[in-house]
Write an enzyme that holds these catalytic residues in place. Structure first.
Site, short mmCIF file in Angstrom:
data_model
loop_
_atom_site.label_atom_id
_atom_site.label_comp_id
_atom_site.label_asym_id
_atom_site.label_seq_id
_atom_site.Cartn_x
_atom_site.Cartn_y
_atom_site.Cartn_z
N ASP A 141 -26.81 20.19 45.08
CA ASP A 141 -25.74 19.97 46.06
C ASP A 141 -26.38 19.69 47.42
O ASP A 141 -27.55 20.00 47.64
CB ASP A 141 -24.80 21.18 46.15
CG ASP A 141 -25.51 22.45 46.60
OD1 ASP A 141 -26.60 22.74 46.06
OD2 ASP A 141 -24.98 23.17 47.48
N GLU A 143 -25.80 25.88 46.28
CA GLU A 143 -26.72 26.66 47.12
C GLU A 143 -26.30 26.60 48.58
O GLU A 143 -26.35 27.60 49.30
CB GLU A 143 -28.16 26.12 46.97
CG GLU A 143 -29.22 27.01 47.62
CD GLU A 143 -29.40 26.82 49.12
OE1 GLU A 143 -29.83 27.77 49.80
OE2 GLU A 143 -29.10 25.72 49.63
N GLU A 144 -25.90 25.41 49.03
CA GLU A 144 -25.61 25.22 50.46
C GLU A 144 -24.38 26.01 50.91
O GLU A 144 -24.16 26.15 52.11
CB GLU A 144 -25.42 23.73 50.78
CG GLU A 144 -26.65 22.87 50.51
CD GLU A 144 -27.82 23.14 51.46
OE1 GLU A 144 -27.72 24.04 52.31
OE2 GLU A 144 -28.84 22.43 51.34
N HIS A 184 -30.69 18.86 56.72
CA HIS A 184 -29.31 19.02 57.18
C HIS A 184 -29.04 18.12 58.40
O HIS A 184 -28.02 18.26 59.05
CB HIS A 184 -29.01 20.49 57.55
CG HIS A 184 -29.11 21.43 56.39
ND1 HIS A 184 -28.56 22.67 56.38
CD2 HIS A 184 -29.72 21.31 55.18
CE1 HIS A 184 -28.82 23.28 55.22
NE2 HIS A 184 -29.52 22.47 54.49
#
Ligand SMILES: [Zn+2]
Length: 491
Positions: free
Chosen positions: A126, A193-194, A463
């Protein structure tokens, strides 16, 4: 007078000799000349596969949206079509706490020796969304997966589709050679995970727990081979992180009298809150280069040029100097202490109305030396005002510290050195959260390391904008995982 001068000179001489002696004994032996081991790889194909993977918008923060769910389904179907041999030989379990969203995959590769504890290799596929308003700053569109002469571009290229694809490539290659690992290897591709791993990673851990699986160690993201981050060190440093910081959010609630803003009391709720924030700013939590951060520098500093080595070898004398140099950079400062970051503020809803309550939200990342309750107490004492309440919203302590002497750490270090040649290896601390905090509940040791070289310039991609990875890195990562799976069984 003369005696005092001679005495001082003598003390200085002894001191200098001591400093030099310690520096001399602090130098590192030359890096072990490891034989590099790599096989021919189809680099263009690996690059193409990552490029295709990037095109699926697997954005976990948008999982509620049907079109995102469709992207997840399509990604899983693409994986099966792209790695058919792997899926045939080791059909993955689809897992997720939400029965409608079983998007995490667990491949089980049975080992020859069932008595050996297994290992767990993990990556998440993800990604975080592209920050609205930054689309134009991307040199290549974030979801096109553009491949140029040297790089693959797009969201997930570093974090963490690259590792997921390298793991798939490795397993496919080894299966084609009829390889069977010595101990059972689990490969997890997680899907959230994010957003904390609540659905996918948690389900994988629950499944392994139910099956009584206790990995000797797990390997997941959390650091890289860092190039150009540490002054005085030319080559990359493999920072194999053995712990990660905890997470804590508190609300400071300051209470005051409401009413019309034309007749304010001496201290409004906002004044009280502002003073509380100033007090917290002025009372940082304990900091310093000891424990894990100290070990990291003890692994690296002996390789530094004389001047820097002299400082690190004599921390009894220059500790303060080193600490303030490290404190000056947010990246290194975060390794030394619990960080405190006020992030949100709220008070009155109208410009001419006094607030009854003013609230500041503070996000803290907890250093392994600190405990949640002690931090809350520290904040209360720093504020020293009964009109301010400290409310704990969320508290997750720092992880355990895994062993840097255990077989898993050594296997990871060796695979990195055989891939990249002589490399400094150091245990480190991940300053954000990863899936490992869940894996550490079942594995004896949990390591955080991606086998790719990153530079300072690359880090803005995490990010952020212009996320990319070199084709060279992808080939090396695939090579690393192959060596790791081949060797991890032996010891
Ligand atoms: Zn990540």
């Amino acid at each position: 007078m003369k005696k005092i001068l001679i005495g001082t000179a003598l003390i200085l001489c002894v001191l200098t000799a001591l400093v030099l002696l310690r520096t001399a004994s602090y130098s590192a032996p030359p890096l072990a000349a490891v034989e590099r081991a790599s096989v021919e790889l189809d680099r263009a194909q690996i690059a193409r596969h990552l490029s295709e993977a990037i095109r699926f918008r697997t954005i976990s923060s948008q999982l509620e949206e049907p079109q995102t769910q469709a992207q997840y389904e399509q990604f899983i179907a693409w994986l099966a079509a792209t790695y058919p041999e792997l899926h045939r030989a080791l059909p993955p379990a689809r897992l997720g706490r939400n029965p409608q969203r079983q998007y995490s995959l667990l491949f089980t590769w049975p080992g020859k020796n069932a008595d050996l504890p297994p290992i767990l290799l993990s990556a998440h596929y993800d990604v975080v969304p592209v920050i609205p308003g930054t689309e134009d700053e991307w040199q290549q569109p974030p979801y096109d997966g553009v491949v140029d002469d040297t790089h693959i571009w797009g969201r997930g290229a570093l974090d963490d589709k690259s590792a997921a694809i390298a793991l798939m490539e490795t397993a496919t290659q080894l299966l084609a050679q009829n390889f069977q690992p010595e101990r059972t290897v689990y490969i997890a591709l997680t899907h959230d995970e994010e957003t904390g791993g609540e659905e996918g990673t948690a389900a994988i851990v629950e499944k392994l727990q139910q099956d009584g699986v206790k990995p000797a160690w797990s390997l997941d993201e959390g650091s890289f081979l860092l190039h150009g981050f540490i002054p005085g060190i030319d080559g990359p440093v493999a920072s194999i992180n053995v712990a990660e910081k905890g997470y804590m959010t508190v609300d400071l609630v300051a209470r005051g009298q409401g009413g019309h803003s034309s007749m304010p009391p001496r201290d409004t709720a906002v004044d009280i809150l502002a003073q509380a924030l100033v007090n917290i700013h002025g009372a940082p939590l304990p900091s310093g280069l000891e424990g894990l951060s100290g070990e990291m520098f003890d692994a690296i500093a002996p390789h530094m040029p004389f001047g820097q080595r002299l400082l690190f070898a004599n921390r009894w004398l220059f500790g303060g100097l080193i600490d303030s140099a490290l404190e000056a950079q947010p990246g290194t400062a975060a390794m030394l202490h619990t960080t405190v970051a006020p992030t949100m503020l709220s008070a009155s809803v109208k410009e001419n109305v006094l607030p009854i309550e003013a609230v500041a939200t503070i996000n803290l990342r907890v250093h392994p030396r600190d405990h949640i309750e002690d931090i809350a107490q520290h904040l209360k004492s720093a504020i020293n005002d009964d009109r301010v309440e400290v409310k704990l919203r969320r508290g997750q302590p720092a992880s355990r510290v895994s062993s840097a002497d255990a077989a898993g750490f050594k296997a990871i270090a060796e695979a990195a050195q055989k891939t990249y040649g002589p490399t400094i290896v150091a245990p480190g601390l991940t300053i954000a959260g990863t899936d490992s905090r869940r894996y550490e509940t079942i594995a004896d040791n949990s390591y955080r390391f991606n086998p790719m070289v990153v530079t300072r310039e690359d880090t803005s991609g995490f990010h952020g904008t212009n996320e990319r990875i070199s084709i060279e890195n992808m080939a090396n990562a695939t090579n690393f995982y192959r060596l790791l799976i081949e060797q991890a069984g032996a010891d």
